[in-house]
Design a protein around this motif. Structure first.
Motif, PDB file in Angstrom:
ATOM      1  N   HIS A 108       1.277   6.203  22.715  1.00 50.24           N
ATOM      2  CA  HIS A 108       2.177   6.933  23.598  1.00 50.24           C
ATOM      3  C   HIS A 108       2.909   8.023  22.821  1.00 50.24           C
ATOM      4  O   HIS A 108       3.087   9.145  23.313  1.00 50.24           O
ATOM      5  CB  HIS A 108       3.190   5.979  24.238  1.00 50.24           C
ATOM      6  CG  HIS A 108       4.065   6.622  25.265  1.00 50.24           C
ATOM      7  ND1 HIS A 108       5.230   7.279  24.945  1.00 50.24           N
ATOM      8  CD2 HIS A 108       3.947   6.729  26.619  1.00 50.24           C
ATOM      9  CE1 HIS A 108       5.798   7.750  26.046  1.00 50.24           C
ATOM     10  NE2 HIS A 108       5.037   7.427  27.072  1.00 50.24           N
ATOM     11  N   LYS A 147      -0.290  -1.269  27.894  1.00 49.52           N
ATOM     12  CA  LYS A 147       0.251   0.087  27.979  1.00 49.52           C
ATOM     13  C   LYS A 147      -0.010   0.797  26.657  1.00 49.52           C
ATOM     14  O   LYS A 147      -0.357   0.170  25.646  1.00 49.52           O
ATOM     15  CB  LYS A 147       1.749   0.055  28.286  1.00 49.52           C
ATOM     16  CG  LYS A 147       2.566  -0.839  27.348  1.00 49.52           C
ATOM     17  CD  LYS A 147       3.978  -1.022  27.876  1.00 49.52           C
ATOM     18  CE  LYS A 147       4.757  -2.021  27.019  1.00 49.52           C
ATOM     19  NZ  LYS A 147       6.105  -2.268  27.582  1.00 49.52           N
ATOM     20  N   CYS A 186       4.509  -3.556  33.040  1.00 46.70           N
ATOM     21  CA  CYS A 186       5.248  -2.296  33.005  1.00 46.70           C
ATOM     22  C   CYS A 186       5.017  -1.571  34.323  1.00 46.70           C
ATOM     23  O   CYS A 186       3.875  -1.439  34.778  1.00 46.70           O
ATOM     24  CB  CYS A 186       4.764  -1.450  31.836  1.00 46.70           C
ATOM     25  SG  CYS A 186       5.603   0.135  31.688  1.00 46.70           S
ATOM     26  N   TYR A 189       2.084   0.833  34.981  1.00 44.25           N
ATOM     27  CA  TYR A 189       0.750   0.304  34.725  1.00 44.25           C
ATOM     28  C   TYR A 189       0.386  -0.878  35.618  1.00 44.25           C
ATOM     29  O   TYR A 189      -0.717  -1.413  35.519  1.00 44.25           O
ATOM     30  CB  TYR A 189       0.630  -0.143  33.265  1.00 44.25           C
ATOM     31  CG  TYR A 189       0.789   0.952  32.246  1.00 44.25           C
ATOM     32  CD1 TYR A 189      -0.321   1.576  31.676  1.00 44.25           C
ATOM     33  CD2 TYR A 189       2.044   1.370  31.830  1.00 44.25           C
ATOM     34  CE1 TYR A 189      -0.184   2.576  30.723  1.00 44.25           C
ATOM     35  CE2 TYR A 189       2.193   2.375  30.883  1.00 44.25           C
ATOM     36  CZ  TYR A 189       1.080   2.973  30.337  1.00 44.25           C
ATOM     37  OH  TYR A 189       1.220   3.969  29.400  1.00 44.25           O
ATOM     38  N   SER A 211      -4.731  -1.585  34.319  1.00 41.12           N
ATOM     39  CA  SER A 211      -3.870  -0.974  33.301  1.00 41.12           C
ATOM     40  C   SER A 211      -4.680  -0.089  32.354  1.00 41.12           C
ATOM     41  O   SER A 211      -4.202   0.966  31.921  1.00 41.12           O
ATOM     42  CB  SER A 211      -3.132  -2.060  32.510  1.00 41.12           C
ATOM     43  OG  SER A 211      -2.299  -2.823  33.361  1.00 41.12           O
ATOM     44  N   TYR A 224       0.957  10.167  34.180  1.00 41.27           N
ATOM     45  CA  TYR A 224       0.525   8.933  34.822  1.00 41.27           C
ATOM     46  C   TYR A 224      -0.161   9.245  36.158  1.00 41.27           C
ATOM     47  O   TYR A 224       0.218  10.202  36.837  1.00 41.27           O
ATOM     48  CB  TYR A 224       1.714   8.011  35.082  1.00 41.27           C
ATOM     49  CG  TYR A 224       2.430   7.522  33.856  1.00 41.27           C
ATOM     50  CD1 TYR A 224       1.742   6.847  32.852  1.00 41.27           C
ATOM     51  CD2 TYR A 224       3.803   7.718  33.692  1.00 41.27           C
ATOM     52  CE1 TYR A 224       2.401   6.380  31.723  1.00 41.27           C
ATOM     53  CE2 TYR A 224       4.478   7.259  32.577  1.00 41.27           C
ATOM     54  CZ  TYR A 224       3.768   6.594  31.589  1.00 41.27           C
ATOM     55  OH  TYR A 224       4.421   6.140  30.466  1.00 41.27           O
ATOM     56  N   PRO A 304       8.509   6.286  28.750  1.00 39.83           N
ATOM     57  CA  PRO A 304       8.148   5.073  29.497  1.00 39.83           C
ATOM     58  C   PRO A 304       9.146   4.788  30.607  1.00 39.83           C
ATOM     59  O   PRO A 304      10.349   4.978  30.433  1.00 39.83           O
ATOM     60  CB  PRO A 304       8.204   3.980  28.422  1.00 39.83           C
ATOM     61  CG  PRO A 304       8.039   4.697  27.129  1.00 39.83           C
ATOM     62  CD  PRO A 304       8.674   6.049  27.321  1.00 39.83           C
TER      63      PRO A 304
END
Length: 315
Positions: A108, A147, A186, A189, A211, A224, A304
């Motif tokens: 990430h 994730k 999460c 996801y 996910s 996303y 996030p």
């Protein structure tokens, strides 16, 4: 001199060492440095006899078996971290578990820097990610809460990823039964079946695959597939299952993403089937990745999504 076990250069690690030294403590044969990194539950550590970098996690003794159980079920895999040693500080005190990697940049974080990845680069990374998940599924471990942040780089060249932590994993009792009842993950996801109020159980493996679809989409497009600042709006988007597949994506990439983000869990590919998808055998897939520059890229992977305790949102 400390040997290279993470992806930070020696000077940057030395700077962190100076900043963390006030909070450092010795635990057995290790020096534990400072607090956990932002977005991670691991703390940096140094193994004193070899002067190599590693990581650690402190847990209450009563929770130790819960933390270690998935690792005990899994044979070693190149893309999954392994515990090195367990050190307990006093009877019934906190226990430190040391792992074979140094906390550093995660996937990430790379996307926050680079915005998105070329498909030729994403092939290299995503193959490692799916290989780790397939290894877990084959050995009756559902990863859960998959994730981008859970995959960290293990070398200076950023060519190897490791699944760092199985804290949320569930060990299945039977190979043919992966039905779970607790709703966990999460928000960005989480799969649609977890959000269904009338759903008593769901397939843990299939939820992991969803996910993975979110991860690949985000790697390639820098955003996303489903995103909203409001959790209720976000979950509605996930339930509806509508997302954009721009023309910049190759037909094979679109095919793979669609095969993972299917609303019907039973129609999603398995992890092993994903590894056989033609997208992984692109002729331009290199042996090691090169990073896409920022020129001409207008998307940004957001921070996030966190809403605190999301358990009640899934019911």
């Amino acid at each position: 001199m400390l040997s290279d076990c993470g992806n930070d250069d020696e000077s940057s690690f030395s700077n962190r060492l100076e900043r963390d030294i006030a909070a450092a403590c010795r635990v057995g044969g290790y020096l534990v440095l400072g607090a956990a990194l932002p977005g991670q539950s691991f703390r940096r550590a140094v193994r004193l006899d070899t002067r190599t970098r590693c990581s650690c996690k402190s847990v209450a003794h009563m929770n130790l078996f819960r933390l270690l159980k998935p690792y005990l079920e899994l044979p070693e895999h190149a893309n999954i971290v392994r515990p090195l040693e367990i050190v307990q500080r006093g009877e019934n005190a906190e226990t430190f578990v040391f792992f074979d990697f140094s906390p550093s940049l995660d996937l990430h974080g790379l996307l926050r820097q680079q915005k998105r990845l070329r498909e030729s680069m994403a092939v290299v990374y995503f193959r490692q990610i799916v290989s780790a998940v397939a290894h877990c599924h084959e050995n009756l471990v559902v990863v859960r809460d998959l994730k981008l942040q859970k995959f960290v780089f293990s070398g200076d060249d950023r060519s190897e990823l490791k699944l760092a932590g199985l804290d949320d994993a569930i060990v299945l009792e039977k190979p043919s039964d992966d039905l779970l009842t607790d709703k966990h993950g999460c928000p960005a996801y989480v799969s649609p079946e977890i959000l269904q109020t009338n759903s008593g159980t769901y397939s843990g493996r299939a939820a992991d695959i969803w996910s993975l679809g979110v991860m690949l989409y985000t790697m390639l497009l820098g955003k996303y597939p489903f995103y909203d600042a409001s959790p209720s709006n976000l979950f509605n988007l996930i339930r509806e299952g509508h997302y954009d597949l721009p023309s910049s994506l190759s037909p094979l990439a679109k095919s793979l993403i669609c095969s993972m983000l299917r609303q019907d869990p039973s129609k999603r590919l398995t992890a092993w089937a994903i590894l056989q998808h033609p997208w992984f055998f692109r002729q331009d897939a290199p042996g090691s990745p090169t990073i896409r520059g920022k020129t001409g890229v207008d998307q940004m992977v957001p921070e996030p999504i966190t809403y605190g305790d999301t358990t009640s949102m899934f019911t």
